[in-house]
Motif scaffolding. Structure first.
Motif, mmCIF file in Angstrom:
data_model
loop_
_atom_site.group_PDB
_atom_site.id
_atom_site.type_symbol
_atom_site.label_atom_id
_atom_site.label_comp_id
_atom_site.label_asym_id
_atom_site.label_seq_id
_atom_site.Cartn_x
_atom_site.Cartn_y
_atom_site.Cartn_z
ATOM 1 N N LEU A 174 0.808 -1.222 0.000
ATOM 2 C CA LEU A 174 0.000 0.000 0.000
ATOM 3 C C LEU A 174 0.838 1.268 0.000
ATOM 4 O O LEU A 174 0.349 2.339 -0.382
ATOM 5 C CB LEU A 174 -0.931 0.027 1.220
ATOM 6 N N GLY A 175 2.092 1.170 0.442
ATOM 7 C CA GLY A 175 2.902 2.374 0.606
ATOM 8 C C GLY A 175 2.716 2.956 1.996
ATOM 9 O O GLY A 175 2.065 2.367 2.874
ATOM 10 N N ILE A 176 3.280 4.134 2.203
ATOM 11 C CA ILE A 176 3.240 4.776 3.520
ATOM 12 C C ILE A 176 1.863 5.366 3.788
ATOM 13 O O ILE A 176 1.245 5.968 2.907
ATOM 14 C CB ILE A 176 4.316 5.876 3.605
ATOM 15 N N ARG A 177 1.389 5.202 4.999
ATOM 16 C CA ARG A 177 0.164 5.838 5.465
ATOM 17 C C ARG A 177 0.471 6.559 6.773
ATOM 18 O O ARG A 177 1.062 5.963 7.682
ATOM 19 C CB ARG A 177 -0.952 4.818 5.695
ATOM 20 N N GLU A 178 0.109 7.824 6.863
ATOM 21 C CA GLU A 178 0.377 8.588 8.082
ATOM 22 C C GLU A 178 -0.305 7.955 9.283
ATOM 23 O O GLU A 178 0.223 7.942 10.383
ATOM 24 C CB GLU A 178 -0.095 10.038 7.907
ATOM 25 N N ASN A 179 -1.478 7.385 9.047
ATOM 26 C CA ASN A 179 -2.209 6.718 10.119
ATOM 27 C C ASN A 179 -2.465 5.265 9.715
ATOM 28 O O ASN A 179 -3.421 4.967 8.982
ATOM 29 C CB ASN A 179 -3.531 7.436 10.384
#
Length: 397
Positions: A289-294
Motif C-alpha cells: 500500500l505504501g506509507i500511510r500517516e495513520n
C-alpha cells in the motif's frame, strides 16, 4: 528553571524509531523542559506530528552535500571556496565504493561528514542522539551539553556495525538507552566495560491515542468479511522479512484460503518484493500500500496482524496491534519473547515461510485459539506513558 534538551535524529520518515520519538515528545512535560529537535533532513510523514512546544532547528547547513550527486556537490562546494568539504565528499564516495557492509558505511563516512558540520552554538543540559550512528556521533562531536545520551533501537549484534567505532563514542556518553531486555543483554555482552551506562526505556505507546486514531475510515482498501484480512506494518527492507510473507501468502492461497494481505510501508526493497509477488502469483492477494500517516485503521480492520521480521529491537507495531486486540503472528527473532508470550497473546513461528503460513493457518481454523488470544489481549494493560520517568530520572528533575 526549565532544562534545555536537544534531540537529534536523521529525519522523521516512517519508521519505528521516528514514531517512538514522536510518542516521547508528545509525553514530555513542557512545564519542565525547553526542547529543541535537530533533523539532518527536515522530511518525513511525522513532521506534522511534532508537538507545537518543540523548537525544530534548521538543517545542518552542509549536510545536503552528502545527500546529492557527487558531481553537483563538488561543483557547488568549489564555487563556494569549500575545497575541504569537497575533498571530504570525494573521500566519502570512496568509502561507499569500498566498504562492503552497508551497516558500516555510515559509521565510516561520519569522519568526512563531520568536517562539513559545524558545532551548535547553544549549550544544553542534555543532548540525546535518538538513533544509532550519526545522531549519536553528532551529539558527542558537535554539541555542548552537560549530559549526553545515545539510543539503540535494535539488537546491536544484528545491526552488524563496527563496534570499535562505537566504543569511542559510547565512552563519551553518560548513558545509552535501548528498548528491550534482550537488546540490553546484547549491549552488555558486546560492551561489558559500559554496562553501568546501559538503561532500558520501552518505546512509549499510548493506548488511548491509538484507539482513537484507529476509528478513522479506510477508503483505499476493501476489507470483506469473506476474506482473511492480514495486515503488516513496516519499512520494505531486508530486516522486515516481507519475502517470507509473500511466499507464506502463496502457500495459504494454494491451500484454498481467500487471503488479502496488505503491507503498510515503503522502502528500498519495493521493486524486489513486486518481482516476488509476480513470481508467486499473489498479485491479487498481496498488496504493497505504501506509507500511510495513520496505519491504525488498517490494523483495526484486519483479522490477523503479522510481523515477519528477521530482527527487531522492540517493534512498536506489535504493541500497537496488541492495543487493537489483534491476533499476532511473528517470527522468532531474538527479541520476540520480549513482546509476545507464545499461544497466550500471540503466536511465534520459526523464521521461514512454511512455519509462518502454518501459524497463520492455525489462527484461521482454530477459533478457540484465536478467541483466547483476543481475550487475553483485552485484559492486558498496554499503555505505558509512565516509561518517560526513566528518562526524567537520568536527566535529573
Amino acid at each position: 528553571m526549565k532544562k534545555k534538551i536537544l534531540f537529534v535524529i536523521n529525519n522523521l520518515n516512517c519508521g519505528g524509531a521516528e514514531k517512538a520519538l514522536i510518542s516521547l515528545l508528545e509525553t514530555m512535560d513542557y512545564s519542565k523542559f525547553d526542547v529543541d529537535l535537530l533533523l539532518f533532513k527536515r522530511e518525513g510523514i511525522f513532521i506534522s506530528k511534532i508537538p507545537k512546544q518543540v523548537n525544530l532547528l534548521a538543517e545542518p547547513e552542509n549536510y545536503k552535500y552528502f545527500d546529492m550527486s557527487i558531481k553537483t556537490a563538488v561543483i557547488e562546494l568549489i564555487k563556494k571556496g569549500r575545497i575541504d568539504i569537497a575533498l571530504s565528499r570525494i573521500l566519502s564516495l570512496y568509502t561507499f565504493k569500498t566498504e562492503k557492509k552497508k551497516s558500516v558505511v555510515e559509521q565510516k563516512v561520519w569522519k568526512y561528514l563531520s568536517i562539513a558540520l559545524r558545532k551548535l552554538d547553544y549549550k544544553y543540559d542534555v543532548a540525546i542522539g535518538y538513533l544509532e550512528k550519526n545522531p549519536i556521533y553528532f551529539c558527542v562531536d558537535k554539541v555542548n551539553a552537560k549530559k549526553k545520551i545515545g539510543w539503540i533501537h535494535n539488537d546491536y549484534e544484528k545491526l552488524e556495525m563496527d563496534k570499535k567505532i562505537d566504543d569511542k563514542y559510547f565512552n563519551k556518553l553518560d548513558y545509552v538507552f535501548t528498548v528491550s531486555e534482550e537488546c540490553l543483554n546484547v549491549l552488555k555482552k558486546i560492551f561489558p566495560q559500559y554496562k553501568e551506562k546501559f538503561k532500558i526505556m520501552h518505546n512509549i505507546v499510548s493506548d488511548k491515542a491509538i484507539k482513537k486514531l484507529s476509528l478513522e475510515k479506510v477508503t483505499d482498501v476493501q476489507f470483506n468479511k469473506e476474506d482473511i484480512n492480514i495486515v503488516s506494518v513496516g519499512r520494505l527492507n531486508y530486516q522486515k522479512g516481507f519475502e517470507m510473507a509473500i511466499e507464506a501468502c502463496s502457500i495459504l492461497k494454494e491451500k484454498g484460503y481467500k487471503i488479502k494481505w496488505n503491507i503498510v510501508g515503503d522502502g528500498e526493497e519495493r521493486s524486489n518484493l513486486e518481482r516476488l509477488i509476480n513470481k508467486f502469483n499473489v498479485k491479487d492477494e498481496f498488496k504493497l500500500l505504501g506509507i500511510r500517516e495513520n496505519p491504525y485503521p488498517y490494523v483495526a480492520k484486519s483479522d490477523i496482524y503479522v510481523q515477519p521480521s528477521r530482527f527487531e529491537g522492540k517493534a512498536i507495531a506489535i504493541d500497537e496491534a496488541k492495543i487493537l486486540n489483534k491476533p499476532i503472528v511473528l517470527t522468532n527473532f531474538s527479541t520476540a519473547k520480549d513482546q509476545i508470550e507464545n499461544k497466550i497473546n500471540g503466536l511465534i513461528c520459526d523464521m521461514n515461510s512454511y512455519s509462518l503460513a502454518s501459524e497463520i493457518e492455525g489462527l484461521i481454523i482454530g477459533s478457540e485459539l484465536k478467541n483466547n488470544i483476543v481475550k487475553n489481549l483485552m485484559e492486558e494493560k498496554l499503555g505505558n506513558e509512565d516509561e518517560i520517568m526513566k528518562l526524567y530520572d537520568v536527566i535529573g528533575i
